[in-house]
Design a protein around this motif. Structure first.
Motif, short mmCIF file in Angstrom:
data_model
loop_
_atom_site.label_atom_id
_atom_site.label_comp_id
_atom_site.label_asym_id
_atom_site.label_seq_id
_atom_site.Cartn_x
_atom_site.Cartn_y
_atom_site.Cartn_z
N ARG A 422 21.63 10.13 -33.59
CA ARG A 422 21.61 10.66 -32.32
C ARG A 422 22.74 11.68 -31.86
NH1 ARG A 422 20.85 4.97 -31.13
NH2 ARG A 422 18.74 4.42 -31.08
N ILE A 444 4.11 -5.48 -31.51
CA ILE A 444 5.34 -5.13 -31.18
C ILE A 444 5.68 -3.70 -32.07
CG2 ILE A 444 7.79 -6.09 -31.53
CD1 ILE A 444 6.79 -8.59 -31.27
N THR A 447 4.41 -0.86 -30.34
CA THR A 447 4.92 -0.38 -29.36
C THR A 447 6.26 0.36 -29.45
OG1 THR A 447 4.10 -2.13 -27.86
CG2 THR A 447 6.26 -1.37 -27.10
N ARG A 448 6.87 -0.02 -30.41
CA ARG A 448 8.15 0.67 -30.88
C ARG A 448 8.08 1.98 -31.47
NH1 ARG A 448 13.00 -3.36 -32.06
NH2 ARG A 448 12.26 -5.04 -30.71
N GLU A 450 5.29 3.74 -31.23
CA GLU A 450 4.61 4.80 -30.30
C GLU A 450 5.52 5.13 -29.17
OE1 GLU A 450 -0.06 3.25 -29.95
OE2 GLU A 450 1.26 2.77 -28.26
N ALA A 451 6.70 4.33 -28.68
CA ALA A 451 7.81 4.74 -27.93
C ALA A 451 8.70 5.80 -28.36
CB ALA A 451 8.40 3.48 -27.44
N GLU A 454 6.45 9.19 -28.19
CA GLU A 454 6.61 9.52 -26.90
C GLU A 454 7.71 10.19 -26.52
OE1 GLU A 454 3.41 5.81 -25.41
OE2 GLU A 454 5.70 6.09 -24.57
N ARG B 69 -2.35 -2.69 -23.32
CA ARG B 69 -2.82 -1.23 -22.83
C ARG B 69 -3.92 -0.91 -23.69
NH1 ARG B 69 1.81 -1.08 -25.60
NH2 ARG B 69 1.96 0.56 -27.37
N HIS B 70 -3.97 -1.40 -25.13
CA HIS B 70 -4.85 -1.03 -26.10
C HIS B 70 -6.25 -1.78 -25.74
CE1 HIS B 70 -2.55 2.11 -28.01
NE2 HIS B 70 -1.49 1.28 -28.15
N THR B 80 3.22 3.67 -23.76
CA THR B 80 4.19 2.43 -23.87
C THR B 80 4.77 2.12 -22.47
OG1 THR B 80 6.08 3.52 -24.43
CG2 THR B 80 4.54 2.71 -26.48
N GLU B 81 5.15 0.68 -22.59
CA GLU B 81 5.69 0.31 -21.08
C GLU B 81 7.26 1.08 -21.02
OE1 GLU B 81 4.35 -1.30 -23.54
OE2 GLU B 81 5.25 -3.26 -23.90
N ILE B 82 7.84 1.28 -22.29
CA ILE B 82 9.02 2.09 -22.35
C ILE B 82 9.00 3.34 -21.52
CG2 ILE B 82 10.83 2.88 -23.99
CD1 ILE B 82 9.71 0.83 -25.87
N THR B 83 8.31 4.13 -21.87
CA THR B 83 8.10 5.50 -21.32
C THR B 83 7.50 5.01 -19.89
OG1 THR B 83 7.26 6.43 -23.52
CG2 THR B 83 6.86 7.80 -21.51
N ASP B 120 16.97 6.48 -25.44
CA ASP B 120 17.18 5.58 -26.33
C ASP B 120 16.53 4.26 -25.47
OD1 ASP B 120 18.01 3.76 -28.39
OD2 ASP B 120 19.90 3.80 -27.73
N PHE B 121 16.15 3.14 -26.57
CA PHE B 121 15.90 1.96 -26.05
C PHE B 121 16.10 0.85 -27.05
CE2 PHE B 121 12.13 1.15 -28.65
CZ PHE B 121 11.59 2.36 -29.00
N MET B 123 14.92 -3.53 -27.48
CA MET B 123 13.99 -4.59 -26.97
C MET B 123 14.27 -5.72 -27.71
SD MET B 123 10.07 -2.52 -27.33
CE MET B 123 9.47 -3.74 -26.54
N ASN B 124 13.87 -6.88 -26.83
CA ASN B 124 13.90 -8.22 -27.23
C ASN B 124 12.72 -8.68 -27.17
OD1 ASN B 124 14.04 -10.91 -28.08
ND2 ASN B 124 14.58 -11.43 -25.82
N ASP B 125 12.04 -8.65 -28.32
CA ASP B 125 10.66 -9.12 -28.51
C ASP B 125 9.99 -10.29 -29.37
OD1 ASP B 125 10.79 -7.38 -30.29
OD2 ASP B 125 9.69 -5.60 -29.35
N ARG B 126 11.10 -10.97 -30.01
CA ARG B 126 10.92 -11.61 -31.08
C ARG B 126 11.13 -13.13 -30.60
NH1 ARG B 126 10.61 -9.65 -36.13
NH2 ARG B 126 9.70 -11.70 -36.65
N ARG B 206 25.05 0.53 -25.06
CA ARG B 206 24.11 1.48 -24.84
C ARG B 206 24.21 1.96 -23.22
NH1 ARG B 206 19.35 0.93 -29.06
NH2 ARG B 206 20.06 -0.51 -30.06
#
Lengths: 463, 256
Positions: A422, A444, A447-448, A450-451, A454, B69-70, B80-83, B120-121, B123-126, B206
């Motif tokens: 970065r 998951i 999504t990562r 694709e994000a 994007e 979404r898909h 994506t929900e991030i964007t 930057d992003f 996620m806690n998705d686990r 961050r």
């Protein structure tokens, strides 16, 4: 045979139909050729979830990869000496391949067996039972593969590095040793900068290290060489080693040309998955150096033809993604293209196995220099520098840093690499964790990926 | 011109309509998520349009976001929900540089550029720790609802310490606390602080101010305060927090 069809990703069943057509058109296969579906019947059920490139060269690549177990048993039957080179990414195997009736293989690669067989091989379950649970890297599958002897014959010699290498692998290999498998341990020192006044040596990667480290590793290789000679009953002469290095450099040159052609082409001539498999051949030649050269020659010819004809995947507007670290589940590589990205560069942790080995130095010195260029033996900062240089060279628009659960070599450095990228390149970076079977986390991962694509597209449109 | 954004989340589906001529959100709606997610989302869109008096034919674009979404076949585009959160929060809270979004199934941090795009992003998705699911479990265990937490939060004087970050173990821990006579109010705030600590771990270094809190969990009383305490900085509550993703989706649809 050059593909008579435009590039397309297809599944196993379609490949088997296509192969029949290609045979009718004159396709000649090597001894390990055949329908991909036979590997599924033999238990590699995960192949059903993958999409493959539809070229004859890709078919050969996959059949070569998936027939390694047969090849190793055949080699044993033919009287070849087999050296298992553990925790080694493309250096010690050269010592074995320098002799006429010896070959090296990569027992660490057994971690793919349960992944490709969707756990049916029982290797991870065996590892669980002996206390090597999922907090360890999937290479723990190796112990069961060794002891069961169903996937490869017991090697005549097993080498394994310790020191500045993966902690988890070292623990697993020691457990294997405890089960009575003799291991020739050799020590890999931590790669550091020279202290003031300390004699220096320059690595092919450009890094400067203390010359004492080079001498230390060289001495270790001389010790390994003596064991290889003893097992094989032949002398590892300087001429033989030099010839092995020359062959290794030839393969590395093939891979460099392939990578450049794929990564710089306006449209990706090969998918990410096939690039990963091709690069992995550099480590130990999938137990057959001659065939590695032939497989890569076919892939190169197909790639050159596609580039010259303007053929490839996508429309050329895909986001250019640099991929760091290999994945435990190959379906993740397919995901890149399905999310709208294309591979434009890689650092699968063995990038030093793609660099040319110096030919102006004594062979063991040259090998020591290459071993010290292993990014895992140095600092995360040095690895990040190399990743950033690669991403810049290949004009990456985004970087994906992949992680394997339990693997100590990639557990912590992702954030560090991301920060470096970065700040140096200002491009989006995402970390993804890909377990051996990633079906449950596929949304998951998608999504990562694709994000990050994007974000890269937004930057592109903002320029 | 009317455009629509649909956010197919893990617990609820959200819809937002945006009038590009007026430059404003003209309607939002929400319903529980279910099995036939495509049908549920399309029904929600139709209901929202009916309520706003907009014929479906007037909708020029539909953009879907969220984990489902898909699955939304009626949407022309998926992002994506991030964007979408980045876009929605930038619209609702101009100048925001960090977005903390906690939904039913995951939590995320999105750091924004000055122009509102994603820098930057994380996620806690686990696992459910640090998500709305954690809070739902707690509310159920304390025989209340998420809406009922407000009263309990205001009663708290000495919040309990919840050390388990696994939802299953945390439930066991809550049972233990209740058996020791710890008041539900103290457990509620203790759990909120545990969720906030989890978000801090994810956010790492961050964050850039101003920090905006959005998502369904932002509406739970006491959560913003718990985040501010854990982050040691002020956190702004996003207006229309539950709909910021859907609004972002509609805005991106409008920009096409």
């Amino acid at each position: 045979m050059i593909s008579p069809f435009p590039p397309q990703c297809i599944g196993v069943a379609d490949w088997d139909l296509l192969r029949e057509r290609l045979l009718g058109l004159g396709l000649v296969e090597p001894w390990y050729g055949g329908p991909l579906g036979r590997h599924v019947e033999q238990g590699d059920s995960r192949l059903l979830r993958l999409s493959f490139d539809n070229s004859p060269a890709a078919l050969r690549l996959w059949n070569f990869l998936l027939s390694e177990e047969e090849r190793l048993f055949a080699a044993r039957a033919q009287g070849y000496r087999i050296v298992g080179t553990m925790k080694d990414l493309g250096i010690v195997p050269l010592l074995a391949y320098a002799l006429p009736k010896a070959l090296a293989f990569y027992p660490d690669g057994a971690w793919w067996i349960p992944c490709v067989m969707e756990l049916s091989a029982g290797l991870l379950r065996f590892a669980d039972e002996i206390g090597l649970d999922e907090s360890f890297c999937p290479v723990r599958a190796m112990v069961g593969a060794f002891l069961g002897e169903g996937h490869f014959p017991r090697p005549d010699l097993v080498t394994c590095s310790v020191g500045a290498t993966c902690d988890d692998f070292s623990a697993i290999a020691q457990r294997l040793n405890g089960f009575g498998v003799p291991i020739l341990w050799w020590e890999m020192p931590h790669v550091r900068a020279p202290d003031p006044g300390e004699e220096e040596a320059r690595l092919p990667s450009g890094q400067t290290v203390p010359a004492a480290l080079v001498r230390q590793v060289e001495a270790e290789f001389a010790r390994i060489a003596r064991h290889v000679e003893e097992v094989c009953g032949e002398a590892l002469t300087g001429e033989r080693l030099a010839a092995a290095i020359e062959r290794a450099n030839g393969i590395r040159a093939q891979l460099e040309e392939l990578r450049s052609a794929v990564f710089f082409a306006p449209r990706a001539p090969l998918p990410a998955l096939e690039v990963l498999i091709a690069e992995m051949l550099a480590i130990h030649y999938c137990s057959d150096r001659d065939e590695t050269e032939a497989v890569l020659a076919d892939l190169l010819a197909e790639t050159r033809r596609r580039v010259a004809s303007g053929l490839g995947y996508g429309d050329g507007f895909e986001v250019r993604v640099f991929w760091v670290n290999p994945v435990a589940d190959l379906t993740a590589m397919n995901l890149l293209e399905s999310c709208g990205g294309r591979l434009c560069g890689t650092d699968f942790m063995f990038c030093h196995a793609l660099d040319p080995i110096p030919v102006d130095r004594p062979p063991l010195t040259a090998l020591a220099l290459m071993a010290l260029s292993d990014p895992l033996a140095g600092t995360a900062a040095e690895r990040a520098r190399r990743v950033a240089a690669g991403a810049r060279r290949f004009r990456a628009e985004a970087v994906l840093v992949s992680r394997i659960p339990g693997a100590s070599h990639c557990a912590y450095e992702g954030e560090f690499i991301a920060e470096r990228l970065r700040s140096d390149l200002g491009i989006p970076v995402a970390e993804i964790e890909v377990p051996p079977l990633s079906d449950s986390v596929r949304p998951i991962l998608r999504t990562r990926i694709e994000a990050v694509l994007e974000a890269a597209r937004k930057r592109r449109s903002g320029r | 011109m009317i455009v629509a954004g649909i956010d197919g989340g893990s617990r609820t589906i959200k819809a937002a309509l945006f009038d590009t001529s007026a430059g404003e959100v003209i309607g939002t709606a929400l319903r529980d998520q279910g099995i036939d997610q495509n049908r549920l989302a399309e029904e929600l869109l139709d209901q929202t349009l009916a309520r706003c008096g907009v014929p479906r034919a007037d909708v020029t674009a539909v953009l879907a976001t969220g984990y489902a979404r898909h699955l939304m076949n009626f949407a022309g585009r998926k992002v994506t929900e991030i964007t979408c959160q980045a876009r929605g929060v930038s619209h609702l809270c101009p100048g925001a540089r960090s977005v903390i979004e906690i939904g039913g199934q995951d939590s995320k941090l999105v750091r924004l550029e000055v122009n509102g795009t994603v820098d930057d992003f994380a996620m806690n998705d686990r696992c459910a720790a640090g998500t709305g699911r954690f809070l739902e479990m707690m509310a159920g265990r304390l025989e209340t609802s998420l809406a009922g937490l407000d009263r309990l939060v205001r009663q708290s004087r000495e919040p309990a310490v919840i050390s388990s970050m696994c939802v299953v173990f945390a439930e066991t821990e809550i049972t233990g606390l209740l058996s020791c006579g710890v008041a539900p109010a103290e457990i509620v705030v203790g759990v909120e602080r545990a969720v906030a600590e989890r978000v801090v771990t994810m956010a790492g270094r961050r964050l850039i101010d101003p920090v905006v809190f959005t998502g369904g969990v932002a509406l739970i009383p006491g959560m913003r305060e718990a985040l501010e305490r854990a982050l040691e900085r002020s956190v702004m509550l996003c207006p229309m927090a539950q709909h910021s993703g859907a609004i972002g989706a509609a805005l991106i649809a409008a920009e096409q």
